[in-house]
Write a protein that holds these residues in place. Structure first.
Motif, short mmCIF file in Angstrom:
data_model
loop_
_atom_site.label_atom_id
_atom_site.label_comp_id
_atom_site.label_asym_id
_atom_site.label_seq_id
_atom_site.Cartn_x
_atom_site.Cartn_y
_atom_site.Cartn_z
N THR A 1 -16.30 30.23 -52.62
CA THR A 1 -15.66 29.88 -54.01
C THR A 1 -14.72 31.11 -54.10
O THR A 1 -15.33 32.44 -54.38
N LEU A 2 -13.71 30.82 -54.85
CA LEU A 2 -12.68 31.60 -55.12
C LEU A 2 -12.52 31.72 -56.77
O LEU A 2 -12.48 30.59 -57.63
N SER A 3 -12.20 32.94 -57.28
CA SER A 3 -12.05 33.06 -58.54
C SER A 3 -10.59 32.57 -58.96
O SER A 3 -9.65 33.30 -58.17
N LYS A 4 -10.17 31.88 -59.77
CA LYS A 4 -8.85 31.47 -59.96
C LYS A 4 -8.06 32.45 -61.26
O LYS A 4 -7.07 31.99 -61.60
N GLU B 1 -28.81 37.28 -53.27
CA GLU B 1 -28.95 38.81 -53.57
C GLU B 1 -27.73 39.18 -54.45
O GLU B 1 -26.94 38.45 -54.64
N LYS B 2 -27.84 40.30 -55.07
CA LYS B 2 -26.95 40.94 -55.88
C LYS B 2 -25.73 41.23 -54.98
O LYS B 2 -25.70 41.75 -54.17
N GLY B 3 -24.46 40.83 -55.45
CA GLY B 3 -23.12 40.80 -54.87
C GLY B 3 -22.87 40.00 -53.94
O GLY B 3 -21.90 39.81 -53.07
N SER B 4 -23.76 38.92 -53.53
CA SER B 4 -23.70 38.05 -52.48
C SER B 4 -22.35 37.00 -53.18
O SER B 4 -22.17 36.68 -54.25
N ILE B 5 -21.54 36.18 -52.17
CA ILE B 5 -20.63 35.24 -52.43
C ILE B 5 -21.29 33.83 -52.85
O ILE B 5 -22.12 33.33 -51.94
N VAL B 6 -20.90 33.37 -54.11
CA VAL B 6 -21.15 31.90 -54.18
C VAL B 6 -20.62 30.65 -53.18
O VAL B 6 -19.43 30.54 -53.27
N LYS C 1 -13.58 45.21 -45.91
CA LYS C 1 -14.27 45.03 -47.16
C LYS C 1 -14.03 43.74 -47.87
O LYS C 1 -12.87 43.45 -48.03
N ILE C 2 -14.88 43.08 -48.65
CA ILE C 2 -14.65 41.96 -49.23
C ILE C 2 -14.68 41.92 -50.70
O ILE C 2 -14.67 41.29 -51.42
N GLY C 3 -15.21 43.31 -51.10
CA GLY C 3 -15.10 43.86 -52.46
C GLY C 3 -13.92 43.46 -53.48
O GLY C 3 -14.14 42.89 -54.62
N GLY C 4 -12.87 43.74 -52.89
CA GLY C 4 -11.66 43.40 -53.41
C GLY C 4 -10.94 42.03 -53.58
O GLY C 4 -10.02 41.79 -53.97
N ARG C 5 -11.86 41.05 -52.67
CA ARG C 5 -11.28 39.75 -52.66
C ARG C 5 -11.49 38.74 -53.62
O ARG C 5 -12.38 39.17 -54.39
N PRO C 6 -10.71 37.97 -54.06
CA PRO C 6 -10.89 36.95 -55.12
C PRO C 6 -12.48 36.07 -54.96
O PRO C 6 -11.95 34.86 -55.19
N TYR C 7 -13.24 36.32 -54.58
CA TYR C 7 -14.36 35.56 -54.47
C TYR C 7 -15.25 35.50 -55.75
O TYR C 7 -15.04 36.36 -56.46
N VAL C 8 -16.06 34.54 -55.70
CA VAL C 8 -17.16 34.51 -57.01
C VAL C 8 -18.31 34.96 -56.59
O VAL C 8 -18.94 34.69 -55.78
N PHE C 9 -18.72 36.24 -57.37
CA PHE C 9 -19.86 37.05 -56.74
C PHE C 9 -20.98 36.79 -57.64
O PHE C 9 -20.80 36.53 -59.11
N THR C 10 -22.25 36.97 -57.25
CA THR C 10 -23.45 37.12 -58.20
C THR C 10 -23.46 38.49 -58.59
O THR C 10 -23.46 39.38 -57.91
N ASP C 11 -23.80 38.56 -59.98
CA ASP C 11 -23.84 39.85 -60.56
C ASP C 11 -25.39 40.48 -60.55
O ASP C 11 -25.38 41.71 -60.65
N ILE C 12 -26.24 39.62 -60.31
CA ILE C 12 -27.68 40.04 -60.18
C ILE C 12 -28.59 39.24 -59.12
O ILE C 12 -28.15 38.05 -58.84
#
Length: 1102
Positions: free
Chosen positions: A332-335, A403-408, A423-434
């Motif tokens: 899932t991508l963050s719009k 897990e924390k930080g995984s992509i939805v 690194k995928i940290g800066g990509r516009p994915y929707v991540f889980t925060d906890i």
């Protein structure tokens, strides 16, 4: 069972008045009552009263009655009670017992003051104005407040995320468990709330009056902390709605990097939260009444939002809203970072790269280096809300923990996994925060079902609280449970799973996920939830300080009593400041998901004790347990309690342990320092039932030797002021017992109980006070008896209850036994020794008790010497072991001496004794003392002769005529002096000798013999020429000889324990027996004479 009352009017004879006079009096009384208002206190109206002709010291039966809100001593003084003669038979009881007519009148006029703001707005120091009778029904008074408190921030901000993460089935289980817990608690609470009037304090009052001040204070403070942290949670929810959905640009801290978004958000929460809490505290401090008036507005926002959700669900069946989601493969991508969900766009027959391309590639050129996963997978767009008819429910049934930080990611969506070197940290994915898991979701969800106490907290505002509280609370829980359970199914049936797991709505342009489903606009939910969380935060900041004030004013927790004070109108200012301070702790945590489990613990603990209170009261069947709500059972309460405990550990086992530790510390503190309160609570009743059960079990038979311990009856002597003569006896008791086993402290007052009633109470208070000082844990029993001798006998026979009876009597040696005026004479002492033997009880006699150590002293060295002459059960071995458990005697060494006769092998005796002590697991030095037969010394012979001569004189000699006259004159003068004035008493006392010497000395006898030469000459010669009894000579020889041996070995010992010889079977030798004991212990500082009961009290077996 219906009860019929027949009221029979009784006219007072001789009271015929003029009708006009009666009307005038009635009018005056009505005006007086109107001025006074419904308050039960009276304003000093002048009343007529018939004075009794004879002044009585005690009115009625002189027994104090329990204070009651309906029985007021001031009201009893009103003259109408004494007018007329029809009730003259009960005239003596009028001061303490009200007439039925006046009692019913008070019951009719009694109004419980309204809780909340109304009672605090009236100044307590002035006369209260007339309070309007509360007229709130079930719907307005209980149902709506409960609805408002239960529905809140979790429903709007977290329920969709819980459904997406746990799946519909597990979410259903979570909600069902929590709702079942609150429903069972509501049933228990309804039973308690309908068992009488529940004043201010609500749940705290119910628990404390049902389970006692210790549990009440502990759970009350836990409930207070829960309410305070709930305020923090609502404020955090308010800020989250503001900064995430209403005005993201208002954030102070901005995330420069994608990984810093969470930290920046938490800092924003802390800054805004602190500002809002200060603002809310000011609002509560200045205008509480406005908060309560706005409550309905906030409730309307909640109800409108829920209606909008249901309306939106219905609309999705035929016209689903357009909320497209952009997926890269199955991710899932963050719009928030791009507009067009595609890699390329066609413009004027020219293919251009999109913003999305530039987010994944090094440049906007077609040949740019791109992310491996981006290159291998296609970008697709699906509908976020496919609608209730789409069948998406099947996909959402199962959980998707991560897990924390995984992509939805979307399940069953085709994707090609690439190398994840970049690194995928800066990509516009929707991540889980906890990190998510089942038990954590339970902790986050549970606060959404709290708030069931709102109705019971307003019991004073209700028209019929005992009907409204159960009905309104259970209906509210049923309604909210239906809303939650239906929302779970509807969310799962209408919304795509990736959207449900998207906590902050990043995939739908930063919209609130519930808002996307609502109709007509997402803003209905956003604005409604914002105001509802604001209102809930204000309500928490209003209610929590009042709860703390109610606990503080009860006076059971001394260190919070300062929070019972407030402004002149009663507003809890200090409590509000503390509440705001604790709320700030929750704000600094800053994460709603972290604060929710904390308040879950405190609320679950409160609900657990509500269930426990109901279960205890039901099982005890106390006479006062008569709830109007009949649909309860102890099994339901027990199930609710078990469920609460289980949920505590399911949510977070370490939070549960911390909450229990806090409650336990408060409990022990109240038990140790708190004020003594007797509220007729269930724990006291439970203790009584447990004690009764234990006593019946103990009654089965005598304890086994392994369980034997000295259960003491301590016989104290009191002086004329009812003060204890030898306080060290109680010190020695506490040293011997160390708080274990039974201790009964008894004493005897001479006289009759009716005459000595006041002295008995005073003596009991003095003894109990001394027991508290000496830390002697036990019971006090004062007996009044015509003779001191009989009183001691009664105590020995009847002290204790059932199997919990004493087996050992402890008393002090009568130091002044040779003086005849000593009321505890040697005859009483010897009879006490005989009675303990007859009752098969052990006897401990402490000689020179005033030289014994206090509990504050510490012996750094020294010995406890045991002189084991005869074996009578092993008490001599056991007592030093028990004493050395106490700090006073801990550093003393134990030495055991035994006596060998001529025929004994002393070396073998020592070996046997050492082996015996080894098997007994006792550490002691052993010494065998040899006593050989030798001639009786002249000293022994002379001492025996003097003893027998003195005894014979007292028995045979009659008082001379002169002595008899002086004795008669003395008695006459004392009787006369008791009826004279103080001045005359003083003159008489000066002329009367203080006491007559009744003891015969040799010089006195010679002088008397010269006066009366002819009288009893032959009798005196017989006494002086008599020869001592050989049996007495042998006994005296033993006493003198043994005393010499003991002095030689144990003169400097800290304590000497010695076998106490029994009294002679022939009662004529009782005085000689006292002399023998005196000689035996002469020259020793601290002696404990021990006489065993005959049964074994120590064993070598395990």
């Amino acid at each position: 069972m219906p009860t019929n009352f027949t009221v029979v009017p009784v006219e007072a004879q001789g009271e015929k008045r003029d009708p006009a006079e009666r009307d005038a009096q009635r009018q005056e009384e009505e005006e007086d009552n109107r001025d006074r208002g419904p308050s039960l206190t009276h304003d000093g109206t002048e009343v007529r009263r018939i004075e009794p002709e004879v002044e009585l010291e005690h009115s009625g039966d002189g027994i104090a009655r329990e204070s009651s809100p309906f029985i007021n001593s001031a009201e009893m003084d009103r003259g109408n009670m004494y007018e007329g003669k029809n009730m003259a038979l009960f005239e003596e009881e009028m001061d303490s017992n009200p007439m039925v007519s006046s009692l019913l009148n008070k019951l009719a006029n009694y109004t419980n003051l309204t809780q909340g703001v109304v009672e605090h707005e009236a100044d307590e120091d002035t006369k209260r104005k007339e309070v309007k009778v509360p007229r709130m029904g079930t719907f307005i008074g209980v149902y709506l407040p409960c609805l408002q408190n239960i529905l809140g921030v979790i429903l709007f901000l977290r329920l969709t995320w819980i459904v997406g993460t746990a799946g519909v089935l597990e979410s259903f289980i979570i909600v069902f468990m929590c709702c079942a817990c609150t429903m069972l608690t509501a049933i228990s609470m309804s039973a308690i709330a309908t068992n009488g009037v529940v004043p201010a304090g609500g749940s705290y009052y119910m628990i404390s009056r049902s389970l006692g001040p210790e549990f009440g204070g502990a759970v009350g403070l836990c409930f207070y902390l829960g309410t305070t942290f709930a305020g923090a949670m609502y404020i955090l929810g308010t800020i989250e709605i503001l900064l995430t959905y209403i005005s993201p640009s208002a954030a102070i801290f901005k995330a420069e990097d994608g990984g810093e978004e969470t930290e920046a958000m938490l800092n924003n929460m802390r800054v805004y939260g602190t500002c809002i809490i200060i603002l809310m505290a000011v609002v509560v401090f200045v205008g509480v009444k406005y908060v309560n008036k706005l409550a309905l507005v906030f409730l309307a926002c909640v109800i409108l939002s829920i209606i909008a959700i249901y309306a939106g669900v219905i609309k999705t069946a035929f016209d689903p809203p357009d909320f497209p989601i952009c997926l890269l493969g199955n991710r899932t991508l963050s719009k928030r970072s791009f507009d067009i969900c595609a890699k390329f766009t066609e413009s004027n027959n020219e293919t251009k790269t999109t913003t999305l391309w530039r987010l994944f590639c090094s440049s906007s050129l077609h040949n740019a280096t791109c992310d491996d996963y981006f290159s291998l997978n296609n970008v697709t767009e699906i509908q976020g809300i496919p609608g209730i008819m789409s069948g998406v429910l099947i996909d959402n049934l199962w959980s998707a923990y991560s897990e924390k930080g995984s992509i939805v990611e979307k399940k069953d969506q085709p994707s090609v996994s690439g190398s994840e070197d970049m690194k995928i940290g800066g990509r516009p994915y929707v991540f889980t925060d906890i990190m998510t898991y089942f038990t954590m979701l339970v902790g986050i969800y549970f606060p959404s079902v709290t708030g069931i106490m709102a109705g019971s907290n307003r019991s004073g505002d209700l028209k019929d609280a005992q009907k409204s509280i159960p009905t309104g609370t259970i209906l509210a829980i049923s309604t909210t449970s239906f809303i939650y359970l239906s929302c779970i199914v509807l969310f799962g049936a209408c919304i795509e799973g990736v959207i449900l797991r998207d906590k902050f709505g990043e995939a739908v342009n930063g919209n609130l996920v519930v808002g996307t489903l609502a109709w007509p606009s997402p803003w209905v939910i956003v604005i409604g939830s914002f105001f509802s969380t604001c209102g809930a935060g204000l309500q928490s900041l209003t209610g929590a300080p009042r709860l703390l004030q109610a606990i503080a004013r009860d006076g059971i927790v001394p260190f919070i009593q300062v929070f019972g004070h407030g402004k002149a109108n009663g507003e809890p200012t200090w409590a509000l400041l503390l509440t705001a301070g604790i709320c700030e702790i929750g704000i600094l945590i800053a994460s709603l998901d972290s604060v929710a489990p904390i308040l879950s613990m405190f609320f679950l603990m409160c609900y657990m004790f509500v269930n426990l209170a109901c279960a205890v009261q039901t099982l005890l069947r106390t006479p006062n347990w008569r709830p109007r709500f009949k649909y309860y059972h102890w099994t339901l309460s027990f199930l609710g309690m078990s469920l609460c405990l289980a949920l505590m550990f399911i949510c977070s086992w370490y939070y549960a342990l911390i909450a229990m530790l806090i409650a336990g510390c408060i409990y022990k503190y109240i038990e140790y320092r708190g004020a003594e309160k007797e509220w007729g609570d269930g724990i006291r009743g439970l203790s009584l039932n447990a004690a009764r059960y234990a006593l019946l079990r103990v009654e089965d038979g005598p304890p086994h030797t392994k369980n034997w311990r000295p259960q003491l009856l301590v016989l104290l002597n009191l002086d004329c002021e009812q003060l204890v003569k030898h306080p060290r006896l109680l010190s020695f008791t506490s040293q011997l017992k160390a708080g274990k086993g039974l201790t009964i402290v008894g004493s005897v007052l001479q006289g009759t109980y009716l005459d000595k009633c006041t002295e008995t109470q005073k003596a009991e208070e003095n003894v109990k006070a001394l027991m508290a000082v000496e830390k002697t844990k036990g019971f006090c029993q004062i007996v009044v008896s015509p003779s001191f001798r009989d009183g001691i006998s009664h105590l020995i026979q009847s002290a204790g209850l059932g199997g919990m009876k004493h087996n050992t009597v402890l008393m002090a040696w009568p130091q002044s036994w040779k003086r005849t005026e000593n009321h505890f004479s040697w005859k009483n002492f010897v009879d006490t020794v005989r009675e303990t033997t007859a009752a098969q009880q052990a006897l401990l006699v402490a000689k020179n008790i005033d030289l014994f150590p206090t509990n504050q002293e510490r012996f750094t060295e020294g010995n406890i010497d045991v002189w084991w002459i005869v074996h009578d059960g092993g008490m001599l071995m056991l007592l030093p072991f028990l004493l050395r458990q106490h700090k006073v005697w801990r550093k003393c060494k134990m030495r055991i001496f035994t006596v060998a006769q001529m025929d004994d092998n002393s070396i073998q005796m020592k070996k046997d004794l050492q082996m015996f002590l080894y098997h007994l697991r006792l550490n002691a030095e052993v010494e065998v003392v040899e006593m050989f037969e030798n001639d009786i010394s002249a000293f022994t012979y002379e001492k025996t002769l003097m003893m027998e001569q003195r005894s014979q004189m007292l028995k045979q000699m009659q008082l001379s005529k002169n002595e008899r006259e002086r004795e008669a004159q003395l008695i006459h003068d004392r009787n006369t002096a008791s009826h004279l004035t103080p001045a005359v008493k003083a003159s008489v006392a000066a002329s009367v000798p203080e006491k007559v010497q009744m003891t015969w000395t040799k010089e006195k006898f010679v002088a008397e013999k010269h006066k009366n030469k002819d009288t009893n000459v032959s009798g005196f010669k017989d006494i002086f020429n008599m020869k001592p009894n050989q049996s007495n000579v042998r006994r005296m020889h033993t006493a003198v000889k043994l005393n010499g041996v003991v002095l030689n070995k144990s003169q400097h010992a800290q304590l000497v324990l010695l076998n106490m010889p029994g009294p002679p079977k022939n009662r004529k030798g009782d005085e000689n027996y006292m002399e023998f004991l005196e000689v035996l212990t002469e020259g020793l500082d601290r002696v404990l004479l021990v006489r065993g009961s005959g049964r074994e009290v120590i064993t070598i077996y395990s």
